[in-house]
Design a protein around this motif. Structure first.
Motif, PDB file in Angstrom:
ATOM      1  N   LEU A 132       0.831  -1.199   0.000  1.00 17.05           N
ATOM      2  CA  LEU A 132       0.000   0.000   0.000  1.00 17.05           C
ATOM      3  C   LEU A 132       0.868   1.253   0.000  1.00 17.05           C
ATOM      4  O   LEU A 132       0.535   2.254  -0.645  1.00 17.05           O
ATOM      5  N   LYS A 133       1.986   1.203   0.684  1.00 18.18           N
ATOM      6  CA  LYS A 133       2.868   2.373   0.739  1.00 18.18           C
ATOM      7  C   LYS A 133       3.347   2.785  -0.646  1.00 18.18           C
ATOM      8  O   LYS A 133       3.585   3.964  -0.898  1.00 18.18           O
ATOM      9  N   ASP A 134       3.499   1.808  -1.554  1.00 16.10           N
ATOM     10  CA  ASP A 134       4.010   2.118  -2.890  1.00 16.10           C
ATOM     11  C   ASP A 134       3.059   2.995  -3.700  1.00 16.10           C
ATOM     12  O   ASP A 134       3.498   3.750  -4.574  1.00 16.10           O
ATOM     13  N   VAL A 135       1.749   2.877  -3.430  1.00 10.69           N
ATOM     14  CA  VAL A 135       0.791   3.691  -4.182  1.00 10.69           C
ATOM     15  C   VAL A 135       0.202   4.806  -3.326  1.00 10.69           C
ATOM     16  O   VAL A 135      -0.590   5.613  -3.814  1.00 10.69           O
ATOM     17  N   PHE A 173       1.978   7.191  -1.976  1.00 13.04           N
ATOM     18  CA  PHE A 173       2.715   8.426  -2.259  1.00 13.04           C
ATOM     19  C   PHE A 173       2.746   8.774  -3.741  1.00 13.04           C
ATOM     20  O   PHE A 173       2.864   9.938  -4.104  1.00 13.04           O
ATOM     21  N   SER A 174       2.606   7.773  -4.616  1.00 15.44           N
ATOM     22  CA  SER A 174       2.580   8.058  -6.053  1.00 15.44           C
ATOM     23  C   SER A 174       1.822   6.943  -6.769  1.00 15.44           C
ATOM     24  O   SER A 174       2.033   5.764  -6.474  1.00 15.44           O
ATOM     25  N   PRO A 175       0.942   7.296  -7.697  1.00 15.31           N
ATOM     26  CA  PRO A 175       0.166   6.280  -8.415  1.00 15.31           C
ATOM     27  C   PRO A 175       1.084   5.347  -9.203  1.00 15.31           C
ATOM     28  O   PRO A 175       2.179   5.729  -9.628  1.00 15.31           O
ATOM     29  N   ARG A 176       0.611   4.135  -9.401  1.00 12.20           N
ATOM     30  CA  ARG A 176       1.354   3.162 -10.200  1.00 12.20           C
ATOM     31  C   ARG A 176       0.528   2.798 -11.425  1.00 12.20           C
ATOM     32  O   ARG A 176      -0.659   2.502 -11.324  1.00 12.20           O
ATOM     33  N   CYS A 177       1.157   2.830 -12.600  1.00 17.94           N
ATOM     34  CA  CYS A 177       0.485   2.494 -13.850  1.00 17.94           C
ATOM     35  C   CYS A 177       1.009   1.158 -14.367  1.00 17.94           C
ATOM     36  O   CYS A 177       2.224   0.939 -14.411  1.00 17.94           O
ATOM     37  N   VAL A 178       0.091   0.285 -14.739  1.00 15.69           N
ATOM     38  CA  VAL A 178       0.443  -1.036 -15.264  1.00 15.69           C
ATOM     39  C   VAL A 178      -0.172  -1.176 -16.645  1.00 15.69           C
ATOM     40  O   VAL A 178      -1.379  -0.958 -16.829  1.00 15.69           O
ATOM     41  N   ALA A 179       0.646  -1.528 -17.632  1.00 14.09           N
ATOM     42  CA  ALA A 179       0.160  -1.649 -19.004  1.00 14.09           C
ATOM     43  C   ALA A 179      -0.674  -2.912 -19.183  1.00 14.09           C
ATOM     44  O   ALA A 179      -0.394  -3.954 -18.585  1.00 14.09           O
ATOM     45  N   ILE A 180      -1.709  -2.796 -19.986  1.00 14.93           N
ATOM     46  CA  ILE A 180      -2.530  -3.935 -20.400  1.00 14.93           C
ATOM     47  C   ILE A 180      -2.273  -4.142 -21.885  1.00 14.93           C
ATOM     48  O   ILE A 180      -2.648  -3.306 -22.713  1.00 14.93           O
ATOM     49  N   GLU A 181      -1.614  -5.223 -22.232  1.00 15.69           N
ATOM     50  CA  GLU A 181      -1.236  -5.454 -23.626  1.00 15.69           C
ATOM     51  C   GLU A 181      -1.475  -6.906 -24.014  1.00 15.69           C
ATOM     52  O   GLU A 181      -0.946  -7.822 -23.380  1.00 15.69           O
ATOM     53  N   THR A 216      -4.382   2.062 -13.502  1.00 15.29           N
ATOM     54  CA  THR A 216      -3.739   3.014 -12.596  1.00 15.29           C
ATOM     55  C   THR A 216      -4.211   2.759 -11.172  1.00 15.29           C
ATOM     56  O   THR A 216      -5.421   2.720 -10.904  1.00 15.29           O
ATOM     57  N   LEU A 217      -3.261   2.576 -10.270  1.00 17.07           N
ATOM     58  CA  LEU A 217      -3.571   2.299  -8.867  1.00 17.07           C
ATOM     59  C   LEU A 217      -3.065   3.448  -8.006  1.00 17.07           C
ATOM     60  O   LEU A 217      -1.929   3.894  -8.161  1.00 17.07           O
ATOM     61  N   SER A 218      -3.908   3.902  -7.086  1.00 18.71           N
ATOM     62  CA  SER A 218      -3.501   4.973  -6.171  1.00 18.71           C
ATOM     63  C   SER A 218      -4.237   4.793  -4.852  1.00 18.71           C
ATOM     64  O   SER A 218      -5.220   4.055  -4.762  1.00 18.71           O
ATOM     65  N   ALA A 219      -3.739   5.464  -3.825  1.00 19.36           N
ATOM     66  CA  ALA A 219      -4.358   5.365  -2.504  1.00 19.36           C
ATOM     67  C   ALA A 219      -4.146   6.664  -1.751  1.00 19.36           C
ATOM     68  O   ALA A 219      -3.202   7.417  -2.021  1.00 19.36           O
ATOM     69  N   GLU A 220      -5.044   6.923  -0.809  1.00 18.79           N
ATOM     70  CA  GLU A 220      -4.896   8.085   0.065  1.00 18.79           C
ATOM     71  C   GLU A 220      -5.396   7.732   1.459  1.00 18.79           C
ATOM     72  O   GLU A 220      -6.294   6.908   1.630  1.00 18.79           O
ATOM     73  N   SER A 271      -7.943   3.361  -5.077  1.00 13.08           N
ATOM     74  CA  SER A 271      -8.567   3.609  -6.374  1.00 13.08           C
ATOM     75  C   SER A 271      -7.884   2.779  -7.448  1.00 13.08           C
ATOM     76  O   SER A 271      -6.647   2.737  -7.516  1.00 13.08           O
ATOM     77  N   ILE A 272      -8.699   2.125  -8.287  1.00 13.33           N
ATOM     78  CA  ILE A 272      -8.191   1.340  -9.406  1.00 13.33           C
ATOM     79  C   ILE A 272      -8.941   1.781 -10.656  1.00 13.33           C
ATOM     80  O   ILE A 272     -10.165   1.605 -10.747  1.00 13.33           O
ATOM     81  N   THR A 273      -8.241   2.345 -11.602  1.00  9.50           N
ATOM     82  CA  THR A 273      -8.853   2.828 -12.840  1.00  9.50           C
ATOM     83  C   THR A 273      -8.349   1.997 -14.009  1.00  9.50           C
ATOM     84  O   THR A 273      -7.142   1.800 -14.178  1.00  9.50           O
TER      85      THR A 273
END
Length: 347
Positions: free
Chosen positions: A129-132, A134-142, A172-176, A186-188
């Motif tokens: 959880l700490k990884d997202v 402070f900054s969102p993480r983007c993962v490609a779908i290919e 895109t994954l983020s947390a607050e 949040s997962i978009t």
């Protein structure tokens, strides 16, 4: 709850509306799919006024210590393909050839192509959880375009061509932090696939470049999710700040467990269950299993032949034909529980 158990429920969503009775694509109601959870290419969506969404967003609450919390997230959907059976003496149709940009190689033959769905999974495991936070993480779908040719044994030169168009997107994954030990995750999911051919103006063609029946499975370690349907009174203001788009997160597992969440494109209640009397999925949650199974048994030999053309509906047919009288009786009716009515009698 184990992921395999969650997927039993998730698969009911994945294949809801995949093909409806009488389970052949020539039926009028199966010529246009009505599955839930479609995420369409952004270019197509914006070109049609946003009528068909190009994004899905899950927002949920979890509690625990940030330095200890970790997540396993799995995004699942169907990737449609064109399946064509080509006889040995097939000839290319020049008129159909003009549509090759839309349908590809398979449709250039005289036989009418069929649609099939291939399951796609994108797993993000052991995400801190700490990884997202402070900054969102983007993962490609290919998923690249593919074309395979199969030569069934003893088929006298028949070819089966399966062709899939490429898909691309991003998660895109983020947390607050929203309280001392409560976090909003949040997962978009976005579909950024480049539209090919005339798919911009054809809904049936754009399905091959879309994420179909999209849903997300979330599992938390050393923490717990908060129900968005029945939160504690003091948590209701935080729940009201969760804005989900085209999806509804619910708790899954045994009653009271809070380590797994299913974000579903179909509105569900917390802890959904598959009826133990059901012999298997029928792709139509609005039907009664017993009636639908009896209908399947009345199909003609030609209709059953068409049903066998898709591996998923073939499994339904084989399972239904193997049902015993006892299994049919179990589907006839079940009393879940008895409770006293207002007069003290059992109801």
């Amino acid at each position: 709850m184990k992921l395999e158990q969650v997927k039993e429920i998730a698969n009911a969503i994945l294949y809801e509306g995949y093909l409806l009775y009488p389970y052949r694509q020539s039926a009028i109601k199966n010529r246009t799919r009505w599955t839930f959870g479609g995420i369409y290419p952004r270019e197509y969506s914006e070109g049609n006024g946003g009528r068909d969404p190009w994004t899905m967003r899950t927002e949920c609450l979890l509690e625990g210590q940030a330095e200890h919390l970790s997540l396993d997230i799995t995004i699942r959907f169907l990737h449609l393909l064109v399946r064509t059976v080509v006889p040995p003496d097939a000839r290319k149709d020049e008129q159909v050839e003009e549509l090759s940009d839309t349908w590809g190689l398979a449709s250039r033959f005289a036989d009418e192509p069929l649609q099939e769905g291939r399951e796609r999974d994108l797993s993000i495991l052991d995400l801190s959880l700490k990884d997202v936070l402070f900054s969102p993480r983007c993962v490609a779908i290919e998923f690249p375009a593919t074309c395979t040719v199969e030569y069934p044994p003893d088929a006298h030169g028949i070819e089966i061509i399966r062709e899939q168009q490429a898909l691309s997107g991003v998660c895109t994954l983020s947390a607050e932090r929203v309280a001392t030990t409560i976090f909003k995750l949040s997962i978009t999911i976005e579909n950024t696939t480049s539209v090919t051919g005339d798919a911009t103006n054809r809904h049936d063609a754009i399905l091959f470049q879309s994420f179909i029946s999209t849903h997300t499975i979330l599992q938390v370690h050393r923490g717990s999710f908060i129900s968005l349907l029945e939160p504690l009174k003091e948590l209701q203001p935080l729940v009201s700040e969760c804005h989900n788009l085209h999806t509804w997160p619910v708790l899954v597992g045994e009653q009271g467990e809070r380590d797994t969440l299913l974000s579903s494109p179909i509105i569900l209640y917390d802890y959904p269950q598959i009826a133990p009397e059901s012999p298997g999925p029928l792709f139509d949650g609005g039907e009664i299993d017993e009636i639908l199974s009896l209908r399947i048994l009345t199909l003609s030999d030609e209709e059953k032949k068409q049903m066998r053309q898709d591996e998923h509906t073939r499994e339904i047919l084989e399972r239904t034909e193997a049902l015993t009288p006892d299994q049919f009786m179990k589907m006839h009716g079940t009393i879940r529980d008895l409770r006293p009515n207002s007069k003290g009698e059992k109801a």
